[in-house]
Write a protein that holds these residues in place. Structure first.
Motif, mmCIF file in Angstrom:
data_model
loop_
_atom_site.group_PDB
_atom_site.id
_atom_site.type_symbol
_atom_site.label_atom_id
_atom_site.label_comp_id
_atom_site.label_asym_id
_atom_site.label_seq_id
_atom_site.Cartn_x
_atom_site.Cartn_y
_atom_site.Cartn_z
ATOM 1 N N ARG A 1 26.864 -38.859 67.080
ATOM 2 C CA ARG A 1 27.248 -39.049 67.891
ATOM 3 C C ARG A 1 27.435 -38.789 69.627
ATOM 4 O O ARG A 1 28.243 -38.593 70.051
ATOM 5 C CB ARG A 1 26.898 -36.994 67.376
ATOM 6 C CG ARG A 1 25.062 -36.939 67.677
ATOM 7 C CD ARG A 1 24.574 -35.605 66.487
ATOM 8 N NE ARG A 1 23.287 -35.808 67.906
ATOM 9 C CZ ARG A 1 22.127 -36.625 67.037
ATOM 10 N NH1 ARG A 1 22.357 -37.623 66.071
ATOM 11 N NH2 ARG A 1 20.995 -35.820 67.971
ATOM 12 N N TYR A 2 26.464 -39.614 69.534
ATOM 13 C CA TYR A 2 26.282 -40.533 70.762
ATOM 14 C C TYR A 2 26.637 -41.206 71.315
ATOM 15 O O TYR A 2 27.221 -42.172 72.822
ATOM 16 C CB TYR A 2 24.498 -40.274 71.092
ATOM 17 C CG TYR A 2 23.419 -38.991 71.573
ATOM 18 C CD1 TYR A 2 23.897 -38.223 72.323
ATOM 19 C CD2 TYR A 2 22.476 -38.563 70.732
ATOM 20 C CE1 TYR A 2 22.897 -36.671 72.552
ATOM 21 C CE2 TYR A 2 21.719 -37.684 70.350
ATOM 22 C CZ TYR A 2 21.974 -36.830 71.506
ATOM 23 O OH TYR A 2 22.047 -35.223 71.673
ATOM 24 N N SER B 1 32.034 -40.577 70.160
ATOM 25 C CA SER B 1 32.499 -39.593 69.766
ATOM 26 C C SER B 1 33.303 -39.442 68.815
ATOM 27 O O SER B 1 33.624 -38.523 68.194
ATOM 28 C CB SER B 1 32.604 -38.554 70.893
ATOM 29 O OG SER B 1 30.760 -38.097 71.726
ATOM 30 N N HIS C 1 30.485 -31.137 68.721
ATOM 31 C CA HIS C 1 30.995 -32.265 69.540
ATOM 32 C C HIS C 1 31.739 -31.003 70.877
ATOM 33 O O HIS C 1 31.607 -31.251 71.882
ATOM 34 C CB HIS C 1 31.840 -32.954 68.831
ATOM 35 C CG HIS C 1 31.300 -34.427 68.523
ATOM 36 N ND1 HIS C 1 30.741 -35.180 69.224
ATOM 37 C CD2 HIS C 1 30.729 -34.323 67.766
ATOM 38 C CE1 HIS C 1 30.367 -36.053 68.754
ATOM 39 N NE2 HIS C 1 30.175 -35.764 67.289
ATOM 40 N N TRP D 1 29.346 -29.895 73.157
ATOM 41 C CA TRP D 1 29.720 -31.151 74.728
ATOM 42 C C TRP D 1 30.659 -31.670 75.778
ATOM 43 O O TRP D 1 30.642 -31.444 76.878
ATOM 44 C CB TRP D 1 29.680 -32.354 73.834
ATOM 45 C CG TRP D 1 27.785 -32.396 74.093
ATOM 46 C CD1 TRP D 1 26.916 -31.758 72.517
ATOM 47 C CD2 TRP D 1 26.358 -32.532 74.790
ATOM 48 N NE1 TRP D 1 25.735 -32.267 72.873
ATOM 49 C CE2 TRP D 1 25.097 -32.803 74.255
ATOM 50 C CE3 TRP D 1 26.835 -33.089 75.727
ATOM 51 C CZ2 TRP D 1 24.148 -33.038 75.556
ATOM 52 C CZ3 TRP D 1 25.460 -33.314 77.175
ATOM 53 C CH2 TRP D 1 24.148 -33.258 76.547
ATOM 54 N N ARG D 2 31.850 -31.235 74.759
ATOM 55 C CA ARG D 2 33.694 -31.058 75.549
ATOM 56 C C ARG D 2 33.586 -30.154 76.500
ATOM 57 O O ARG D 2 34.726 -29.872 76.970
ATOM 58 C CB ARG D 2 34.104 -32.200 75.225
ATOM 59 C CG ARG D 2 35.327 -30.672 73.675
ATOM 60 C CD ARG D 2 36.030 -31.473 73.102
ATOM 61 N NE ARG D 2 36.400 -30.801 72.452
ATOM 62 C CZ ARG D 2 36.193 -30.819 70.904
ATOM 63 N NH1 ARG D 2 35.455 -31.713 70.571
ATOM 64 N NH2 ARG D 2 36.476 -30.091 70.580
ATOM 65 N N ASN E 1 24.102 -44.655 74.065
ATOM 66 C CA ASN E 1 24.718 -43.308 74.540
ATOM 67 C C ASN E 1 25.916 -43.295 75.847
ATOM 68 O O ASN E 1 25.432 -42.786 76.859
ATOM 69 C CB ASN E 1 23.091 -43.021 74.688
ATOM 70 C CG ASN E 1 23.673 -41.027 74.736
ATOM 71 O OD1 ASN E 1 24.118 -40.610 75.031
ATOM 72 N ND2 ASN E 1 22.220 -40.328 74.847
ATOM 73 N N LEU F 1 28.092 -41.300 75.496
ATOM 74 C CA LEU F 1 28.225 -39.228 75.612
ATOM 75 C C LEU F 1 27.616 -39.050 77.007
ATOM 76 O O LEU F 1 28.129 -38.397 77.663
ATOM 77 C CB LEU F 1 27.502 -38.806 74.220
ATOM 78 C CG LEU F 1 28.272 -36.884 74.737
ATOM 79 C CD1 LEU F 1 28.242 -36.638 72.997
ATOM 80 C CD2 LEU F 1 26.840 -35.964 74.958
ATOM 81 N N SER G 1 36.767 -40.181 78.045
ATOM 82 C CA SER G 1 36.189 -40.032 76.565
ATOM 83 C C SER G 1 37.018 -38.266 76.826
ATOM 84 O O SER G 1 37.055 -37.440 75.693
ATOM 85 C CB SER G 1 34.783 -38.970 76.961
ATOM 86 O OG SER G 1 34.796 -38.489 78.405
ATOM 87 N N ASP H 1 35.987 -35.467 78.133
ATOM 88 C CA ASP H 1 34.781 -34.118 77.911
ATOM 89 C C ASP H 1 35.610 -33.566 79.617
ATOM 90 O O ASP H 1 35.122 -33.780 80.743
ATOM 91 C CB ASP H 1 34.139 -34.706 78.164
ATOM 92 C CG ASP H 1 32.708 -33.715 78.411
ATOM 93 O OD1 ASP H 1 33.080 -32.612 78.371
ATOM 94 O OD2 ASP H 1 31.822 -34.432 77.856
#
Length: 334
Positions: free
Chosen positions: A28-29, A32, A68, A71-72, A213, A215, A251, A253
């Motif tokens: 996950r880190y 993604s 996820h 986070w986004r 990492n 993310l 990403s 995000d």
């Protein structure tokens, strides 16, 4: 005989959702996109089976997808995934997974200015883990603690927030240390200690690179850029923010993109480029509104109000103050 048939059907010959879920969570880190793909595949595979095992794996996939989405900044998706996960993960048999869900819900409610609901979700998560050894539930516990610390800080409990954050630091493993350091550095910057914040930010960045990492990289580069602005290192700030924005856009995000636009606005203000600063804040405001991120909208509105005052556009400044006041009045503390 019927139970044996159900067990065989739940083995899911087309794939192993258990392995897919483990891969999804472990990446996950670091990746993604791959993590989300694994979770979606695990979910699809689990729906082909029947029985408790299939339902649990379906729920775990939803939990990863919710993480996820949080986070986004896709709060609606995160909420939807969490509510669905709850139906597949009974608390008694899936204690840690449900605690993860409550940590995510806490973040979503906080972002929507519902601090009351955030605390309710976090209370439930901590209650579930009350009798479990810390070393067995590190990830869920640290997520709960970090979210609790954020809520405490923004409800006036700064001393308690510091204690909670210290507990998260004690428990966090190497993979989660970057997030704890990022949170610590952000607060130091807010409190006016940009030098200490930058030191923490550099430590977090080194850890993130060691742990692969990806993310957190745009968040950390954005943080370093914001520190450099406060320290008067404007050229270095520009380079860090450019890199942060490139990473964020790559990403997809939107949440961190919103943050970076705010940092860019601060940089352009220091450079005397108020028009450019306004452009960044207006982009941040549109993103925050689209994400339904009420807490972030309030911060941007206050920043815009200050900028419009500098531009002597007083009617626009008043409009932004009114927006900030309305969002504050909609906040629910308890």
């Amino acid at each position: 005989m019927e139970s044996e048939t159900r067990r065989i059907r739940s083995e899911l010959p087309s794939g192993d959702p258990t392995l897919l879920n483990r891969l999804a969570w472990s990446r996950r880190y670091s990746d993604s996109a791959a993590s989300i793909d694994f979770a979606k595949t695990a979910r699809g595979t689990a729906t082909q089976g029947s029985g408790r095992r299939s339902r649990v794996q379906h729920g775990l996939a939803l939990c990863t997808l919710a993480w996820h989405a949080k986070w986004r900044g896709d709060l609606d998706a995160a909420m939807g995934y969490c509510l669905s996960a709850e139906t597949y993960l009974p608390e008694r048999e899936n204690t840690e997974a449900r605690a993860r869900v409550y940590a995510i819900l806490g973040s979503v409610h906080f972002a929507r200015n519902r601090f009351d609901l955030a605390n309710c979700a976090l209370d439930r998560g901590f209650w579930l883990l009350r009798d479990m050894p810390d070393e067995d539930v590190v990830e869920a516990m640290v997520d709960l603690l970090l979210t609790r610390a954020i809520v405490q800080r923004h409800t006036g409990e700064r001393a308690r927030a510091g204690i909670t954050l210290s507990r998260a630091q004690e428990l966090s493993n190497a993979e989660m240390q970057s997030g704890v350091e990022y949170c610590t550095a952000t607060w130091l910057l807010t409190d006016g200690d940009a030098e200490a914040a930058r030191i923490r930010g550099v430590t977090a960045l080194e850890n993130a690179r060691e742990q692969n990492n990806h993310l957190l990289m745009p968040y950390l580069m954005g943080l370093l850029g914001a520190c450099d602005v406060k320290l008067g290192r404007l050229d270095e700030a520009g380079l860090n923010l450019d890199e942060a924005m490139a990473l964020a856009e790559a990403s997809g995000d939107d949440r961190v993109t919103c943050f970076i636009h705010r940092h860019f606005a601060q940089l352009e203000t220091e450079r005397g480029e108020l028009g450019a600063a306004k452009g960044h804040l207006e982009k941040a405001a549109r993103l925050a509104k689209a994400l339904n991120h009420a807490f972030e909208r309030k911060r941007i509105a206050l920043q815009l109000a200050d900028l419009f005052e500098q531009l002597k556009e007083y009617k626009k400044a008043v409009h932004q103050h009114k927006l900030a006041w309305r969002l504050q009045n909609e906040t629910r503390m308890s």
